[in-house]
Write a protein that holds these residues in place. Structure first.
Motif, PDB file in Angstrom:
ATOM      1  N   UNK A   1       0.840  -1.205   0.000  1.00  0.00           N
ATOM      2  CA  UNK A   1       0.000   0.000   0.000  1.00  0.00           C
ATOM      3  C   UNK A   1       0.868   1.245   0.000  1.00  0.00           C
ATOM      4  N   UNK A   2       1.928   1.251   0.836  1.00  0.00           N
ATOM      5  CA  UNK A   2       2.822   2.402   0.915  1.00  0.00           C
ATOM      6  C   UNK A   2       3.533   2.662  -0.397  1.00  0.00           C
ATOM      7  N   UNK A   3       3.990   1.584  -1.066  1.00  0.00           N
ATOM      8  CA  UNK A   3       4.684   1.750  -2.344  1.00  0.00           C
ATOM      9  C   UNK A   3       3.731   2.287  -3.418  1.00  0.00           C
TER      10      UNK A   3
ATOM     11  N   UNK B   1       1.413   9.374  -5.760  1.00  0.00           N
ATOM     12  CA  UNK B   1       1.668  10.775  -5.397  1.00  0.00           C
ATOM     13  C   UNK B   1       2.662  11.411  -6.362  1.00  0.00           C
ATOM     14  N   UNK B   2       3.659  10.635  -6.788  1.00  0.00           N
ATOM     15  CA  UNK B   2       4.670  11.177  -7.707  1.00  0.00           C
ATOM     16  C   UNK B   2       4.265  11.029  -9.172  1.00  0.00           C
ATOM     17  N   UNK B   3       3.091  10.473  -9.417  1.00  0.00           N
ATOM     18  CA  UNK B   3       2.599  10.329 -10.782  1.00  0.00           C
ATOM     19  C   UNK B   3       3.310   9.270 -11.587  1.00  0.00           C
ATOM     20  N   UNK B   4       3.880   8.261 -10.928  1.00  0.00           N
ATOM     21  CA  UNK B   4       4.640   7.204 -11.607  1.00  0.00           C
ATOM     22  C   UNK B   4       3.855   5.899 -11.664  1.00  0.00           C
ATOM     23  N   UNK B   5       2.680   5.944 -12.310  1.00  0.00           N
ATOM     24  CA  UNK B   5       1.856   4.741 -12.399  1.00  0.00           C
ATOM     25  C   UNK B   5       1.969   4.077 -13.768  1.00  0.00           C
ATOM     26  N   UNK B   6       3.011   4.428 -14.502  1.00  0.00           N
ATOM     27  CA  UNK B   6       3.269   3.744 -15.771  1.00  0.00           C
ATOM     28  C   UNK B   6       3.759   2.324 -15.484  1.00  0.00           C
ATOM     29  N   UNK B   7       3.879   1.538 -16.549  1.00  0.00           N
ATOM     30  CA  UNK B   7       4.205   0.125 -16.363  1.00  0.00           C
ATOM     31  C   UNK B   7       5.551  -0.093 -15.684  1.00  0.00           C
ATOM     32  N   UNK B   8       6.596   0.616 -16.143  1.00  0.00           N
ATOM     33  CA  UNK B   8       7.941   0.385 -15.597  1.00  0.00           C
ATOM     34  C   UNK B   8       8.025   0.704 -14.107  1.00  0.00           C
ATOM     35  N   UNK B   9       7.549   1.884 -13.645  1.00  0.00           N
ATOM     36  CA  UNK B   9       7.585   2.138 -12.195  1.00  0.00           C
ATOM     37  C   UNK B   9       6.772   1.125 -11.397  1.00  0.00           C
TER      38      UNK B   9
END
Length: 203
Positions: free
Chosen positions: A140-142, A148-156
């Motif tokens: 959940x934390x990750x 929050x940082x907007x890194x919901x693309x596949x690689x992140x």
């Protein structure tokens, strides 16, 4: 010396008539803490386990010692035989010199059993509950950090999944070690005829 500071704090509580003495283990070794628990009993305070009312979620667990009914008499008798403990030792049941926490042959068995009690307390239900909470909290934390940082693309997300898997494996290994340790030290106490952990319902 660490032992002298810890002992002075215990003797201060004893002089004030405190029923409970608590402390965080100031030594890296739990065996040394078991030696301190033996010394504390000579001054009238018996190790009873993790301090009641303090959650195990702390980074450093708090241990408790309860004053024995004959605590003042024990303390007076020990102080008579060991008048210099607050300064330089020697300490009850320990070899002279060093850090003051090396058991004499005649006290080694009792200190081994104290060490087993400490291990059982640390490897008990409170620790396993903490690990279960972390199993939910880490992913959940990750995910929140990525969102929050907007890194919901596949690689992140894949990187986050890899980090989560690493922590899951680490926690699984920690839980396995704790279960085996709990079983090992519980058997040792059972063979010695000691019921542990204490049932505190009567406290």
């Amino acid at each position: 010396m660490i032992l002298q500071r810890a002992l002075r704090a215990l003797l201060k509580d004893a002089a004030e008539g405190a029923e409970l003495h608590t402390l965080v283990n100031p030594w890296a070794s739990r065996r040394k803490f078991a030696s301190f628990a033996y010394i504390a009993e000579q001054y009238g305070y018996r190790y009873i386990g993790l301090a009641p009312g303090i959650p195990m979620g702390r980074s450093h667990p708090v241990f408790a010692f309860r004053r024995l009914p004959d605590g003042p008499e024990r303390a007076a008798r020990t102080m008579t035989h060991y008048p210099n403990v607050a300064q330089r030792g020697p300490f009850p049941g320990m070899k002279a010199g060093g850090d003051g926490l090396t058991p004499l042959p005649e006290t080694r068995r009792e200190i081994e059993l104290l060490h087993a009690r400490i291990k059982v307390d640390l490897f008990g239900k409170s620790s396993t509950k903490r690990i279960k909470r972390l199993l939910f909290a880490i992913p959940i934390g990750i995910f929140i950090a990525l969102a929050v940082t907007g890194n919901l693309a596949r690689t992140p997300l894949l990187v986050g999944a890899g980090i989560t898997l690493f922590f899951f494996l680490y926690l699984w290994l920690a839980a396995t070690i704790m279960r085996r340790g709990y079983a090992k030290y519980s058997r040792m106490l059972e063979q010695a005829g000691l019921a542990w952990p204490l049932d505190r319902r009567g406290d």
